[in-house]
Design a protein around this motif. Sequence first.
Motif, PDB file in Angstrom:
ATOM      1  N   ALA A 173      -5.322   5.032   7.172  1.00 47.66           N
ATOM      2  CA  ALA A 173      -4.080   5.412   6.475  1.00 47.66           C
ATOM      3  C   ALA A 173      -3.237   4.156   6.356  1.00 47.66           C
ATOM      4  CB  ALA A 173      -3.339   6.484   7.269  1.00 47.66           C
ATOM      5  N   ASP A 174      -3.305   3.504   5.232  1.00 44.27           N
ATOM      6  CA  ASP A 174      -2.658   2.203   5.101  1.00 44.27           C
ATOM      7  C   ASP A 174      -1.172   2.355   4.798  1.00 44.27           C
ATOM      8  OD1 ASP A 174      -2.242  -0.672   4.496  1.00 44.27           O
ATOM      9  OD2 ASP A 174      -4.419  -0.676   4.607  1.00 44.27           O
ATOM     10  N   LEU A 175      -0.452   2.944   5.776  1.00 41.56           N
ATOM     11  CA  LEU A 175       1.000   3.047   5.664  1.00 41.56           C
ATOM     12  C   LEU A 175       1.625   1.683   5.930  1.00 41.56           C
ATOM     13  CD1 LEU A 175       1.625   6.318   7.716  1.00 41.56           C
ATOM     14  CD2 LEU A 175       1.809   6.079   5.252  1.00 41.56           C
ATOM     15  N   VAL A 176       2.665   1.358   5.197  1.00 39.26           N
ATOM     16  CA  VAL A 176       3.394   0.117   5.436  1.00 39.26           C
ATOM     17  C   VAL A 176       4.888   0.428   5.344  1.00 39.26           C
ATOM     18  CG1 VAL A 176       3.176  -0.585   3.004  1.00 39.26           C
ATOM     19  CG2 VAL A 176       3.693  -2.300   4.748  1.00 39.26           C
ATOM     20  N   PRO A 177       5.655   0.104   6.388  1.00 40.85           N
ATOM     21  CA  PRO A 177       7.099   0.390   6.370  1.00 40.85           C
ATOM     22  C   PRO A 177       7.806  -0.330   5.235  1.00 40.85           C
ATOM     23  CG  PRO A 177       6.352  -0.129   8.597  1.00 40.85           C
ATOM     24  CD  PRO A 177       5.220  -0.464   7.676  1.00 40.85           C
ATOM     25  N   VAL A 178       8.809   0.308   4.671  1.00 37.53           N
ATOM     26  CA  VAL A 178       9.506  -0.249   3.507  1.00 37.53           C
ATOM     27  C   VAL A 178      10.191  -1.569   3.840  1.00 37.53           C
ATOM     28  CG1 VAL A 178      11.634   1.092   3.919  1.00 37.53           C
ATOM     29  CG2 VAL A 178      11.084   0.301   1.610  1.00 37.53           C
ATOM     30  N   ASP A 179      10.712  -1.723   5.069  1.00 35.03           N
ATOM     31  CA  ASP A 179      11.370  -2.983   5.407  1.00 35.03           C
ATOM     32  C   ASP A 179      10.374  -4.121   5.563  1.00 35.03           C
ATOM     33  OD1 ASP A 179      10.604  -1.419   7.592  1.00 35.03           O
ATOM     34  OD2 ASP A 179      11.945  -2.422   8.982  1.00 35.03           O
ATOM     35  N   VAL A 180       9.116  -3.804   5.925  1.00 31.55           N
ATOM     36  CA  VAL A 180       8.064  -4.820   5.954  1.00 31.55           C
ATOM     37  C   VAL A 180       7.795  -5.318   4.533  1.00 31.55           C
ATOM     38  CG1 VAL A 180       5.596  -5.198   6.372  1.00 31.55           C
ATOM     39  CG2 VAL A 180       6.978  -4.029   8.085  1.00 31.55           C
ATOM     40  N   VAL A 181       7.725  -4.386   3.582  1.00 29.21           N
ATOM     41  CA  VAL A 181       7.487  -4.753   2.179  1.00 29.21           C
ATOM     42  C   VAL A 181       8.635  -5.601   1.641  1.00 29.21           C
ATOM     43  CG1 VAL A 181       7.055  -3.882  -0.153  1.00 29.21           C
ATOM     44  CG2 VAL A 181       6.164  -2.631   1.824  1.00 29.21           C
ATOM     45  N   VAL A 182       9.858  -5.205   1.930  1.00 31.48           N
ATOM     46  CA  VAL A 182      11.032  -5.920   1.437  1.00 31.48           C
ATOM     47  C   VAL A 182      11.118  -7.326   2.031  1.00 31.48           C
ATOM     48  CG1 VAL A 182      13.559  -5.970   1.598  1.00 31.48           C
ATOM     49  CG2 VAL A 182      12.397  -3.907   0.803  1.00 31.48           C
TER      50      VAL A 182
ATOM     51  N   SER B 109       0.854  -1.190   0.000  1.00 31.42           N
ATOM     52  CA  SER B 109       0.000   0.000   0.000  1.00 31.42           C
ATOM     53  C   SER B 109       0.892   1.244   0.000  1.00 31.42           C
ATOM     54  CB  SER B 109      -0.971  -0.033   1.185  1.00 31.42           C
ATOM     55  OG  SER B 109      -0.303  -0.357   2.391  1.00 31.42           O
ATOM     56  N   ILE B 110       0.733   2.165   0.928  1.00 35.14           N
ATOM     57  CA  ILE B 110       1.535   3.395   0.941  1.00 35.14           C
ATOM     58  C   ILE B 110       2.852   3.103   1.652  1.00 35.14           C
ATOM     59  CG2 ILE B 110       1.633   5.817   1.627  1.00 35.14           C
ATOM     60  CD1 ILE B 110      -1.434   5.795   1.706  1.00 35.14           C
ATOM     61  N   VAL B 111       3.939   3.031   0.900  1.00 34.14           N
ATOM     62  CA  VAL B 111       5.229   2.625   1.461  1.00 34.14           C
ATOM     63  C   VAL B 111       5.895   3.827   2.138  1.00 34.14           C
ATOM     64  CG1 VAL B 111       7.465   1.582   0.988  1.00 34.14           C
ATOM     65  CG2 VAL B 111       5.460   0.900  -0.366  1.00 34.14           C
ATOM     66  N   GLY B 112       6.223   3.624   3.419  1.00 36.50           N
ATOM     67  CA  GLY B 112       6.833   4.700   4.197  1.00 36.50           C
ATOM     68  C   GLY B 112       8.214   4.335   4.702  1.00 36.50           C
ATOM     69  N   ALA B 113       8.711   5.114   5.634  1.00 37.17           N
ATOM     70  CA  ALA B 113      10.048   4.935   6.198  1.00 37.17           C
ATOM     71  C   ALA B 113      10.196   3.558   6.839  1.00 37.17           C
ATOM     72  CB  ALA B 113      10.325   6.027   7.230  1.00 37.17           C
ATOM     73  N   SER B 114      11.428   3.167   7.063  1.00 33.14           N
ATOM     74  CA  SER B 114      11.691   1.846   7.637  1.00 33.14           C
ATOM     75  C   SER B 114      11.220   1.770   9.081  1.00 33.14           C
ATOM     76  CB  SER B 114      13.182   1.519   7.545  1.00 33.14           C
ATOM     77  OG  SER B 114      13.949   2.454   8.280  1.00 33.14           O
ATOM     78  N   TRP B 115      10.817   0.586   9.475  1.00 35.69           N
ATOM     79  CA  TRP B 115      10.370   0.309  10.835  1.00 35.69           C
ATOM     80  C   TRP B 115      11.570  -0.055  11.721  1.00 35.69           C
ATOM     81  CZ3 TRP B 115       7.480  -4.898  12.027  1.00 35.69           C
ATOM     82  CH2 TRP B 115       7.163  -4.968  13.392  1.00 35.69           C
ATOM     83  N   LYS B 116      12.362  -1.026  11.275  1.00 34.11           N
ATOM     84  CA  LYS B 116      13.506  -1.493  12.064  1.00 34.11           C
ATOM     85  C   LYS B 116      14.807  -1.583  11.280  1.00 34.11           C
ATOM     86  CE  LYS B 116      10.765  -4.329  15.279  1.00 34.11           C
ATOM     87  NZ  LYS B 116      10.562  -5.698  15.810  1.00 34.11           N
ATOM     88  N   GLU B 117      14.708  -1.921   9.990  1.00 32.93           N
ATOM     89  CA  GLU B 117      15.923  -2.250   9.234  1.00 32.93           C
ATOM     90  C   GLU B 117      16.179  -1.292   8.073  1.00 32.93           C
ATOM     91  OE1 GLU B 117      16.847  -6.699   8.932  1.00 32.93           O
ATOM     92  OE2 GLU B 117      14.670  -6.603   8.752  1.00 32.93           O
ATOM     93  N   PRO B 118      17.468  -0.998   7.834  1.00 34.98           N
ATOM     94  CA  PRO B 118      18.605  -1.370   8.665  1.00 34.98           C
ATOM     95  C   PRO B 118      18.674  -0.599   9.974  1.00 34.98           C
ATOM     96  CG  PRO B 118      19.327   0.034   6.884  1.00 34.98           C
ATOM     97  CD  PRO B 118      17.872  -0.236   6.643  1.00 34.98           C
ATOM     98  N   PHE B 119      17.852   0.474  10.074  1.00 36.77           N
ATOM     99  CA  PHE B 119      17.671   1.203  11.331  1.00 36.77           C
ATOM    100  C   PHE B 119      16.354   1.956  11.225  1.00 36.77           C
ATOM    101  CE2 PHE B 119      20.709   3.278   8.504  1.00 36.77           C
ATOM    102  CZ  PHE B 119      20.039   4.453   8.196  1.00 36.77           C
TER     103      PHE B 119
ATOM    104  N   PHE C 143       7.689  -9.521   8.700  1.00 35.39           N
ATOM    105  CA  PHE C 143       6.718  -8.658   8.015  1.00 35.39           C
ATOM    106  C   PHE C 143       5.350  -8.733   8.687  1.00 35.39           C
ATOM    107  CE2 PHE C 143       6.892 -12.726   5.768  1.00 35.39           C
ATOM    108  CZ  PHE C 143       5.552 -13.076   5.603  1.00 35.39           C
ATOM    109  N   ASP C 144       5.345  -9.053   9.976  1.00 29.32           N
ATOM    110  CA  ASP C 144       4.104  -9.133  10.745  1.00 29.32           C
ATOM    111  C   ASP C 144       3.719  -7.738  11.217  1.00 29.32           C
ATOM    112  OD1 ASP C 144       1.951  -9.731  12.291  1.00 29.32           O
ATOM    113  OD2 ASP C 144       2.957 -11.192  13.576  1.00 29.32           O
ATOM    114  N   ALA C 145       2.802  -7.096  10.507  1.00 26.83           N
ATOM    115  CA  ALA C 145       2.407  -5.716  10.811  1.00 26.83           C
ATOM    116  C   ALA C 145       1.646  -5.602  12.124  1.00 26.83           C
ATOM    117  CB  ALA C 145       1.558  -5.158   9.669  1.00 26.83           C
ATOM    118  N   ARG C 146       1.204  -6.728  12.692  1.00 25.45           N
ATOM    119  CA  ARG C 146       0.498  -6.678  13.977  1.00 25.45           C
ATOM    120  C   ARG C 146       1.430  -6.235  15.095  1.00 25.45           C
ATOM    121  NH1 ARG C 146      -1.655 -12.756  13.744  1.00 25.45           N
ATOM    122  NH2 ARG C 146       0.543 -12.929  13.156  1.00 25.45           N
ATOM    123  N   GLN C 147       2.724  -6.406  14.905  1.00 25.86           N
ATOM    124  CA  GLN C 147       3.697  -6.026  15.926  1.00 25.86           C
ATOM    125  C   GLN C 147       4.086  -4.554  15.857  1.00 25.86           C
ATOM    126  OE1 GLN C 147       7.098  -8.628  15.578  1.00 25.86           O
ATOM    127  NE2 GLN C 147       5.836 -10.467  15.361  1.00 25.86           N
ATOM    128  N   LEU C 148       3.591  -3.859  14.858  1.00 22.60           N
ATOM    129  CA  LEU C 148       3.969  -2.459  14.632  1.00 22.60           C
ATOM    130  C   LEU C 148       3.305  -1.556  15.663  1.00 22.60           C
ATOM    131  CD1 LEU C 148       5.489  -0.549  12.649  1.00 22.60           C
ATOM    132  CD2 LEU C 148       3.386  -0.443  11.318  1.00 22.60           C
TER     133      LEU C 148
END
Length: 518
Positions: free
Chosen positions: A273-282, A230-240, A426-431
């Motif tokens: 707002a269906d944001l999804v971190p880029v590292d989740v997508v990768v 969906s809407i790809v945003g900044a990284s959640w954890k990786e590489p930072f 890539f478990d978005a429930r932990q976000l």
Amino acid sequence: MASIPKYYEGKNVLITGGTGFMGKVLLEKLLRSCPKVKAVYALVRQKAGQAPKARIEEMVICKLFDRLREEQPDFKEKIIAVNSDLTQLELDLSKEDQEKLADCIQIVFHCAATVRFNESLKDAVQLNVLATQKLLALAHRMKHLEIFLHVSTAYANCNRKLIEELVYPPPVDHKKLIDALEWMDDKLINEITPKLIGERPNTYTYTKALAEHVVLQESGNLNVVIVRPSIVGASWKEPFPGWIDNFNGPSGIFIAAGKGILRTMRASNNAVADLVPVDVVVNHTLAAAWYSGVHRYTRPRNVLVYNCTTGGVNPFHWGEVEYHVISTFKRNPLEQAFRRPNVNLTSNHLIYQYWIAVSHKAPAFLYDLYLKITGRTPRMMKTITRLHKALMLLEYFTSHSWVWSTDNTTMLMSQLSPEDKKLFNFDARQLHWAEYMENYCMGTKKYVLNEEMSGLPAARKHLNNLRNIRYAFNTILVVMVWRVFIARSQMARNIWYFVVSLCYKFLSYFRASSTMRY
């Protein structure tokens, strides 16, 4: 089953769009978490006189690759830049490069696309549809290909309320459209574009839907996967946490809000707002390719589609986005803010137009007037105009919500070993959204605007000065209104005294009630 790193061991991988936002993160994660991958071939076009190899060398200098550089100092030797232009015949690949790729590539990640919402239909078809078609033709020549993964978008079928993990019938026959666009002039194409895209908001979502159908129709016996973020945003954890390197999508809007330039926005507070971190997508992408790769001989040859979204499992609304962005930038302000951060979201057209006039255009005009008087070049009205154009393109996505089925994503998650679940999470429930949004906003400050954290005290002082200026301006405005209107009219004075007396009586009653309780 082999683990994900074990599957990629000794493999030759081809990536398109490797210099783009998601492509860079995919390249870094693949090399870092699958250190025994043999080589990564990146299709890169010459740009501004810079050769593909030079572009790759310049790209890997950035902070994104710092962690990889520490763990694998020689990682650059595995990246092979291949001169290519996806819009040209045969991808503009030399015969030698075509043969080389056909002989050695085992995995293809097709990430390249134009993400400009206002791209002309002809260019969008060229970049999103024809390029996919040409890459599939090359893939059919690859002797050892195990998986072809196409990165689409969750909004390819945004004309539907419920979007399942399947390829829907195309809005038009892509072959007929391509033939028609060849003889039409630009004026005619622009005139018929609104009728062609129909309920879809732009050429991007329209052509991505066509590209999905091209993959379905022309994949033949290839093992194909489609991932729809969906809407790809900044990284959640990786590489930072919080890494972001561009103004695209919500990032530019967050920065405009932090600078105090954006004061109102057409959006529904309750829309997801269906944001999804880029590292989740990768991580999702690498896992999807792994699953189809290890099951290529046992799984039916149907196109597996994955909706990579957060709204169904961990919903986050635009009203919450606004709250966290503003609160973060008030605590950690951007340097040289135009005004204190404050954004009003509304879905009402009239109210939105009112706030545009009062909060955007009027201050911009006054500021430009001040710049002219002081002998400087006015710029704020141009900035506001660009901002309004960007807001118009995003309006559709900030005012609607969708329901995405994620059965395939859930299935994929269940197939991962405990080690792979940690390494390719890539478990978005932990976000945790509040933490993520703060890291996102700070990421725009550090990595997009290149502002040092040492500048925070001065930025906070500047924000306090803006607050004092606002209070002084409001005081002067009240005094002027009093002098011009109220002080000169007996009726206005009577109304004023009546309102003041009511307020005084209310405060007296409230104070007396409080005294009686205690």
